[in-house]
Design a protein around this motif. Sequence first.
Motif, PDB file in Angstrom:
ATOM      1  N   SER A   1      -4.528 -15.183   5.137  1.00 54.26           N
ATOM      2  CA  SER A   1      -3.533 -15.892   3.777  1.00 54.26           C
ATOM      3  C   SER A   1      -4.691 -16.088   3.319  1.00 54.26           C
ATOM      4  O   SER A   1      -5.756 -17.021   3.984  1.00 54.26           O
TER       5      SER A   1
ATOM      6  N   PHE B   1      -4.736  -9.353   2.527  1.00 58.31           N
ATOM      7  CA  PHE B   1      -3.391 -10.353   1.766  1.00 58.31           C
ATOM      8  C   PHE B   1      -4.454  -9.985  -0.009  1.00 58.31           C
ATOM      9  O   PHE B   1      -5.430  -9.913  -0.445  1.00 58.31           O
TER      10      PHE B   1
ATOM     11  N   ALA C   1      -1.444 -14.461  -2.375  1.00 57.43           N
ATOM     12  CA  ALA C   1      -1.747 -14.324  -0.826  1.00 57.43           C
ATOM     13  C   ALA C   1       0.135 -13.606  -1.028  1.00 57.43           C
ATOM     14  O   ALA C   1       1.436 -13.805   0.295  1.00 57.43           O
TER      15      ALA C   1
ATOM     16  N   LEU D   1       1.182  -8.540  -0.204  1.00 60.63           N
ATOM     17  CA  LEU D   1      -0.065  -7.820   0.600  1.00 60.63           C
ATOM     18  C   LEU D   1      -0.170  -5.909   0.787  1.00 60.63           C
ATOM     19  O   LEU D   1       0.143  -5.232   0.417  1.00 60.63           O
TER      20      LEU D   1
END
Length: 700
Positions: free
Chosen positions: A277, A330, A334, A337
């Motif tokens: 991330s 990412f 974060a 996805l």
Amino acid sequence: MTIRKTNKLTLEAFISSPRRSPAIPNDNGTLALYTLSTYSLESHSEGKEIRVLDLFTGKSTLFSDDAKNKDVAWLQDEQVLWLREGEGGVTEVWCGFAVGEKNAYLMTTIDGPASNLRTKKLSNKFFAVAVTGKASPDGTFFNPETAEKPRLSAREYDKLPVRIWDHYMTAEKNSIWYTRLDKHENRYSISSVGFINALQGTGLEHPNQDPLFAGNFDLSAKGILLTAIDPAVDQALLFENELYHIPVQTFTEDPAPPAHKISIPDYDGSAISAKFSPDGKSAAFLRIKEAGNDYDQPRIFLMRDTDNVDSVTELTTSDSWDLQPQSLTFGSDAKTLYLTAEDCGRRKLFKILVPEEATYTAALPTPITSWGSISSVHAISTTLLLVTLSSLTESSIFAAVDLSTGTLRQISRHTNYSSSHFATSPSQVSDIHFPGAGPYDVQAFVVKPSSFSPRKKYPLLFWIHGGPVSAFLDEWSTRWNPAVFAEQGYVVVLPNPTGSTGFGQDFVDAIKGDWGGRPYQDLVNCFDHVKKELGYVDTDRAVAMGGSYGGYMVNWIAGQPLAKKFKALVCHDGIFSLPNMLASDEISSLWLNFGGTLWENPDAWKKWDPSRHTARWDTPMLVIHSEWDFRCPITEGLAAFGVCQAKGVESKFLSFQDEGHWVLGRENSLRWHRTVTGWCDRFCGGGVERGSWSWGSLVP
């Protein structure tokens, strides 16, 4: 380098036109870097440019046209780091500004070839830097130009692999090397420790020397994530990538071996696309469930805490989602996805939310894009992505995806090499669907000439893809390009039969142990559908073409009734005899394809062996095979050509001494295209004037 402009996508224009890499944005989302490779057929010379794209205006400016510069990466704002090939086999590390090479300065020199440059901001003063390069047995950088030359040519092995893809294995192994950049006002310096071998003493190698399973690595303040083959596993029995974590904090200390292998109960297959991330506190990756089964659907896993790398959560299951994700990215916060996956002939972009709690019910990724094929994704902000995509008629488009509105805005298209310059357009491409060998439909693309007229009839090029677990996509290719062949006066049909990805896992799995069964019947049905439904196609003038597994299928078709419907065949790097494939560089996948080893299940190997049906071979065949192809060894092509010659079947053999499974050299590629189109014209006549070059001149 001057580009010769033309409105026609000729073979020469296709080969010599520039090729653009994906665009990589800087942290604040204002600029992006990409490379442009060029080739002149007049001077037989290559060129390379590194360019900077303004993401607001779409204007591109030259950063460098030094062909020795490569692997440029952002530091922050407009500052960049790049590698340059130096004299004597060394690699120079340079730093400067993206607005040009002014004020650029040499930071250090690496004693050997290095590539795959990565950077990661650790703080306002420090940056992690990593490259890949070969290591000598003692763990130092290997420089082939200064290394002592061997006095004999003997090679000795006591385990597989002996050779991979297009080269023999040596004592030198690929490795990841890292160091730290220290900032002093506006200048950077490499840490005094230099580049450190991250894999020394681990027995690991990265990247894998097979380009199909090369894997990836990523950096964060928590260390390095990478995929590599477990050295303890016998590659004669199993070939797959494991996921490893190397904890590194300052990037000036030696790694603490051994690297930690990240294991998941009941998941023993390959791991791919490992990504940290943005803050490095979590990570995500893809993993296959069954060991040795690269046909299987990769599942998405979240590593919730990189201080505890074994704390993972599965985000998708085969029950919740039936497609095969290929890459992960990412979002900038974060919390999301982004993933790419093939879906009915397109590589689409999807998103899935990152769960906040460890207990999580598998969710269905939702699609963002619907056309073309995505090759690169970068998060610019919480609402904006930079993507690179292409289609069967567009070679390269840089676009911004606005997540708040769901719209895609084109920033830059490759005007020297797409429908904005040549006559090609999306209207040339259509989908057809037809009944398969069972209770299912099969999809295929149809690509027509740009000058298409429904009142005319066009000869047919019937293409069969490799893999076999692969698919024809709505995507530009610099190798087998349907638009180029359509411009030669043909209608190109690209079927996605049983085994093709993007149509559900059951469709993929159905090819196991059935190489010449369902897929062959799907192709028969496709040809019959084209003959019945596409009145502008002259199926009495048809050529079937295929490479790799597609070449296997061409050899299979040669001994089956379908061969009678083709005037000629083209087999590129195909498979002639299944037992002979034990000479391949990667044999463990054969156990999966044929339900066991040759000695355990010989009947399955015999059943689908093309060499057992050569008595019926009588269709003219062009056989193409390269000497460095260790995936499908050249003896397979020589055997097929030998059968044709012995039986009096009209045939030609084209070979490249310096190519592997793919023909990559531009001059070689031009020869490949001229020979293939010449062979097709001989039997079917595409009707396009291509000058005085003789297709029959196969001797250099």
